[in-house]
Scaffold this motif. Structure first.
Motif, PDB file in Angstrom:
ATOM      1  N   GLU A  61      51.088  94.027  68.980  1.00  0.00           N
ATOM      2  CA  GLU A  61      51.417  92.902  68.102  1.00  0.00           C
ATOM      3  C   GLU A  61      50.431  92.860  66.942  1.00  0.00           C
ATOM      4  O   GLU A  61      49.225  92.951  67.162  1.00  0.00           O
ATOM      5  CB  GLU A  61      51.264  91.586  68.854  1.00  0.00           C
ATOM      6  CG  GLU A  61      52.247  91.400  69.971  1.00  0.00           C
ATOM      7  CD  GLU A  61      51.855  90.215  70.830  1.00  0.00           C
ATOM      8  OE1 GLU A  61      51.329  89.213  70.294  1.00  0.00           O
ATOM      9  OE2 GLU A  61      52.050  90.286  72.058  1.00  0.00           O
ATOM     10  N   HIS A  78      62.824  84.485  65.328  1.00  0.00           N
ATOM     11  CA  HIS A  78      61.704  83.542  65.252  1.00  0.00           C
ATOM     12  C   HIS A  78      60.414  84.179  64.745  1.00  0.00           C
ATOM     13  O   HIS A  78      59.497  83.467  64.351  1.00  0.00           O
ATOM     14  CB  HIS A  78      61.529  82.813  66.575  1.00  0.00           C
ATOM     15  CG  HIS A  78      62.649  81.832  66.765  1.00  0.00           C
ATOM     16  ND1 HIS A  78      62.600  80.565  66.250  1.00  0.00           N
ATOM     17  CD2 HIS A  78      63.875  81.964  67.319  1.00  0.00           C
ATOM     18  CE1 HIS A  78      63.749  79.937  66.507  1.00  0.00           C
ATOM     19  NE2 HIS A  78      64.535  80.765  67.163  1.00  0.00           N
ATOM     20  N   GLN A  79      60.345  85.512  64.735  1.00  0.00           N
ATOM     21  CA  GLN A  79      59.200  86.135  64.066  1.00  0.00           C
ATOM     22  C   GLN A  79      59.349  86.006  62.544  1.00  0.00           C
ATOM     23  O   GLN A  79      58.378  85.754  61.838  1.00  0.00           O
ATOM     24  CB  GLN A  79      59.110  87.617  64.456  1.00  0.00           C
ATOM     25  CG  GLN A  79      57.927  88.325  63.841  1.00  0.00           C
ATOM     26  CD  GLN A  79      56.604  87.745  64.302  1.00  0.00           C
ATOM     27  OE1 GLN A  79      56.311  87.696  65.484  1.00  0.00           O
ATOM     28  NE2 GLN A  79      55.794  87.261  63.376  1.00  0.00           N
ATOM     29  N   THR A 109      60.691  76.428  64.268  1.00  0.00           N
ATOM     30  CA  THR A 109      60.654  75.890  65.634  1.00  0.00           C
ATOM     31  C   THR A 109      61.874  74.999  65.884  1.00  0.00           C
ATOM     32  O   THR A 109      62.180  74.129  65.074  1.00  0.00           O
ATOM     33  CB  THR A 109      59.376  75.052  65.839  1.00  0.00           C
ATOM     34  OG1 THR A 109      58.241  75.874  65.602  1.00  0.00           O
ATOM     35  CG2 THR A 109      59.303  74.489  67.254  1.00  0.00           C
ATOM     36  N   GLN A 115      53.295  79.005  60.690  1.00  0.00           N
ATOM     37  CA  GLN A 115      53.258  79.154  62.131  1.00  0.00           C
ATOM     38  C   GLN A 115      54.432  78.401  62.768  1.00  0.00           C
ATOM     39  O   GLN A 115      55.050  78.879  63.709  1.00  0.00           O
ATOM     40  CB  GLN A 115      51.934  78.612  62.695  1.00  0.00           C
ATOM     41  CG  GLN A 115      51.807  78.795  64.197  1.00  0.00           C
ATOM     42  CD  GLN A 115      51.812  80.252  64.595  1.00  0.00           C
ATOM     43  OE1 GLN A 115      51.007  81.049  64.160  1.00  0.00           O
ATOM     44  NE2 GLN A 115      52.769  80.639  65.421  1.00  0.00           N
ATOM     45  N   ALA A 140      51.670  87.488  62.006  1.00  0.00           N
ATOM     46  CA  ALA A 140      50.945  87.724  63.258  1.00  0.00           C
ATOM     47  C   ALA A 140      51.942  87.707  64.410  1.00  0.00           C
ATOM     48  O   ALA A 140      52.819  86.851  64.467  1.00  0.00           O
ATOM     49  CB  ALA A 140      49.875  86.650  63.477  1.00  0.00           C
ATOM     50  N   GLY A 141      51.823  88.664  65.304  1.00  0.00           N
ATOM     51  CA  GLY A 141      52.725  88.742  66.440  1.00  0.00           C
ATOM     52  C   GLY A 141      53.861  89.736  66.245  1.00  0.00           C
ATOM     53  O   GLY A 141      54.567  90.058  67.203  1.00  0.00           O
ATOM     54  N   GLY A 200      65.916  86.904  69.956  1.00  0.00           N
ATOM     55  CA  GLY A 200      65.002  85.769  69.805  1.00  0.00           C
ATOM     56  C   GLY A 200      63.759  86.171  69.027  1.00  0.00           C
ATOM     57  O   GLY A 200      63.254  85.427  68.181  1.00  0.00           O
ATOM     58  N   THR A 201      63.255  87.363  69.321  1.00  0.00           N
ATOM     59  CA  THR A 201      62.074  87.874  68.616  1.00  0.00           C
ATOM     60  C   THR A 201      62.351  88.019  67.127  1.00  0.00           C
ATOM     61  O   THR A 201      61.590  87.515  66.290  1.00  0.00           O
ATOM     62  CB  THR A 201      61.681  89.267  69.175  1.00  0.00           C
ATOM     63  OG1 THR A 201      61.344  89.126  70.534  1.00  0.00           O
ATOM     64  CG2 THR A 201      60.509  89.847  68.403  1.00  0.00           C
ATOM     65  N   TYR A 214      58.067  83.271  72.620  1.00  0.00           N
ATOM     66  CA  TYR A 214      56.899  84.129  72.384  1.00  0.00           C
ATOM     67  C   TYR A 214      56.611  84.274  70.896  1.00  0.00           C
ATOM     68  O   TYR A 214      55.490  84.087  70.435  1.00  0.00           O
ATOM     69  CB  TYR A 214      57.132  85.507  73.010  1.00  0.00           C
ATOM     70  CG  TYR A 214      55.858  86.280  73.153  1.00  0.00           C
ATOM     71  CD1 TYR A 214      55.130  86.217  74.326  1.00  0.00           C
ATOM     72  CD2 TYR A 214      55.352  87.041  72.105  1.00  0.00           C
ATOM     73  CE1 TYR A 214      53.932  86.900  74.459  1.00  0.00           C
ATOM     74  CE2 TYR A 214      54.161  87.722  72.229  1.00  0.00           C
ATOM     75  CZ  TYR A 214      53.455  87.652  73.411  1.00  0.00           C
ATOM     76  OH  TYR A 214      52.270  88.312  73.533  1.00  0.00           O
ATOM     77  N   HIS A 215      57.634  84.590  70.122  1.00  0.00           N
ATOM     78  CA  HIS A 215      57.376  84.954  68.725  1.00  0.00           C
ATOM     79  C   HIS A 215      57.323  83.754  67.792  1.00  0.00           C
ATOM     80  O   HIS A 215      56.833  83.853  66.674  1.00  0.00           O
ATOM     81  CB  HIS A 215      58.349  86.025  68.270  1.00  0.00           C
ATOM     82  CG  HIS A 215      58.008  87.331  68.919  1.00  0.00           C
ATOM     83  ND1 HIS A 215      57.071  88.178  68.388  1.00  0.00           N
ATOM     84  CD2 HIS A 215      58.407  87.895  70.092  1.00  0.00           C
ATOM     85  CE1 HIS A 215      56.928  89.228  69.204  1.00  0.00           C
ATOM     86  NE2 HIS A 215      57.735  89.084  70.236  1.00  0.00           N
ATOM     87  N   GLN A 216      57.802  82.598  68.233  1.00  0.00           N
ATOM     88  CA  GLN A 216      57.575  81.394  67.440  1.00  0.00           C
ATOM     89  C   GLN A 216      56.108  80.970  67.536  1.00  0.00           C
ATOM     90  O   GLN A 216      55.515  80.547  66.554  1.00  0.00           O
ATOM     91  CB  GLN A 216      58.485  80.256  67.940  1.00  0.00           C
ATOM     92  CG  GLN A 216      58.353  78.984  67.118  1.00  0.00           C
ATOM     93  CD  GLN A 216      58.753  79.196  65.667  1.00  0.00           C
ATOM     94  OE1 GLN A 216      59.851  79.616  65.367  1.00  0.00           O
ATOM     95  NE2 GLN A 216      57.858  78.933  64.729  1.00  0.00           N
ATOM     96  N   PHE A 217      55.539  81.087  68.719  1.00  0.00           N
ATOM     97  CA  PHE A 217      54.235  80.478  68.957  1.00  0.00           C
ATOM     98  C   PHE A 217      53.068  81.473  69.026  1.00  0.00           C
ATOM     99  O   PHE A 217      51.912  81.058  68.945  1.00  0.00           O
ATOM    100  CB  PHE A 217      54.297  79.603  70.209  1.00  0.00           C
ATOM    101  CG  PHE A 217      55.206  78.409  70.046  1.00  0.00           C
ATOM    102  CD1 PHE A 217      54.793  77.316  69.296  1.00  0.00           C
ATOM    103  CD2 PHE A 217      56.485  78.388  70.588  1.00  0.00           C
ATOM    104  CE1 PHE A 217      55.631  76.222  69.109  1.00  0.00           C
ATOM    105  CE2 PHE A 217      57.335  77.298  70.409  1.00  0.00           C
ATOM    106  CZ  PHE A 217      56.907  76.216  69.664  1.00  0.00           C
ATOM    107  N   ALA A 218      53.353  82.767  69.182  1.00  0.00           N
ATOM    108  CA  ALA A 218      52.247  83.746  69.144  1.00  0.00           C
ATOM    109  C   ALA A 218      51.503  83.599  67.830  1.00  0.00           C
ATOM    110  O   ALA A 218      52.115  83.457  66.771  1.00  0.00           O
ATOM    111  CB  ALA A 218      52.793  85.165  69.285  1.00  0.00           C
ATOM    112  N   THR A 269      62.286  83.873  71.595  1.00  0.00           N
ATOM    113  CA  THR A 269      62.001  82.730  70.720  1.00  0.00           C
ATOM    114  C   THR A 269      60.632  82.136  71.040  1.00  0.00           C
ATOM    115  O   THR A 269      59.788  81.959  70.157  1.00  0.00           O
ATOM    116  CB  THR A 269      63.064  81.633  70.894  1.00  0.00           C
ATOM    117  OG1 THR A 269      64.328  82.163  70.497  1.00  0.00           O
ATOM    118  CG2 THR A 269      62.740  80.409  70.053  1.00  0.00           C
TER     119      THR A 269
END
Lengths: 114, 114, 114, 114
Positions: free
Chosen positions: D75, C21-22, B26, B22, D24-25, C17-18, A20-24, A18
């Motif tokens: 990524e 949230h991606q 969240t 983005q 992105a990511g 999670g990835t 990483y991929h929410q905020f990347a 969560t």
């Protein structure tokens, strides 16, 4: 049947994916790094069983990257941060962290304690 | 050829799409709303030509949603926030805002001034 | 020291999670649901130890939501999908899934087998 | 008052910010690049006034990056893609594109036609 320790580790993984991929991809600069660290930690601490999150955006790595490029900000990615988390699930405490391992941002299970 | 005013409006749109996509998803609660507002604003202000961003997470809408569900946090989406931005490009100032229009989070061009 | 089963569960959590949230927040409609399912599954299968991912976007729930609103698309969130994953780590197989549990998209550890 | 051309450019910007920061990511490899291209295009085409989106993930740049690192995926970020979009708003057609300009993924307004 999954044990409580299995569940605790699964929960710890969810939090990392969560975060990483929410905020990347978030635009980040030295001026905005502190508010992003705080928001990332507080956002993930909302999730169930997540007791503590600590995010360090690495000012030196950020500065180096900005010095070598034209724009004065960049996109958040694994090499700009270190993260530590503590998850507690039914009496099991799991510590995890993320650091670069060579060129890969490795999410690691540090300990699983009953 | 696009004019400076066209470019300014295009830049203003980029900032809005960035902010929304983005940060949508969240984890957010009353306790973490303030840090998220700050981080969102400071992140987007990094982008070129973006002079000011103001994000309000709507505590009353958030509280209402949390009262009606089992979890004590939710995912950020358009109905929990209002946003105002100012973009300046080659002497053109663009004001934009986002508010709910019925059930849709509408991003609006408020003014384009030379 | 974490065991292989602990690591396998941690890895399984990261993938969930990835995935969530991606892709949460992606504009989705009946016409684009199939390509999004495929892209989500193939993206997450890139991650280490992730052997199989199956994403179902729930056409009936999507249709119901679209019928009740003004726009003809919405943002992807947990109530529009069911997900199943298989992770293999050092001989340990972990099955996980996500479904709505009341109003919460619950990510579940289904089994951990050596 | 914003003109139709201003609105069209603002809408075009929103689509670009959305596309970039939603995706992105995302974990990407040569094997998953095609499904991601399709899903990105179809997702953004859901948005109002967005008539056509074309995403090219650059296989050669991707291959070069993967050859130089330990993991067999990376990524998604701006240097791995080129994007073209067409937005139509009240009779105005806007063409936009994104390409690398040196080290920066530049989103450009190509034309605004009445």
């Amino acid at each position: 049947m999954p044990t409580d320790a299995h569940e605790a580790c699964f929960e710890a993984g969810i939090k990392f994916g969560t975060l990483y991929h929410q905020f990347a991809g978030t635009p980040v600069s030295p001026a905005s790094a502190r508010s992003l660290e705080t928001a990332m930690a507080e956002a993930i601490e909302n999730q169930p069983h997540c007791v503590a999150v600590d995010v360090d955006i690495l000012d030196d790595v950020l500065a180096e990257t900005l010095a070598a490029q034209s724009a004065d900000y960049t996109e958040l990615t694994g090499r700009f941060m270190e993260v530590r988390m503590r998850v507690e699930y039914e009496g099991i405490t799991v510590h995890t962290e993320m650091e670069m391992e060579g060129d890969y941002p490795l999410m690691k299970l540090v300990s699983v304690d009953e």
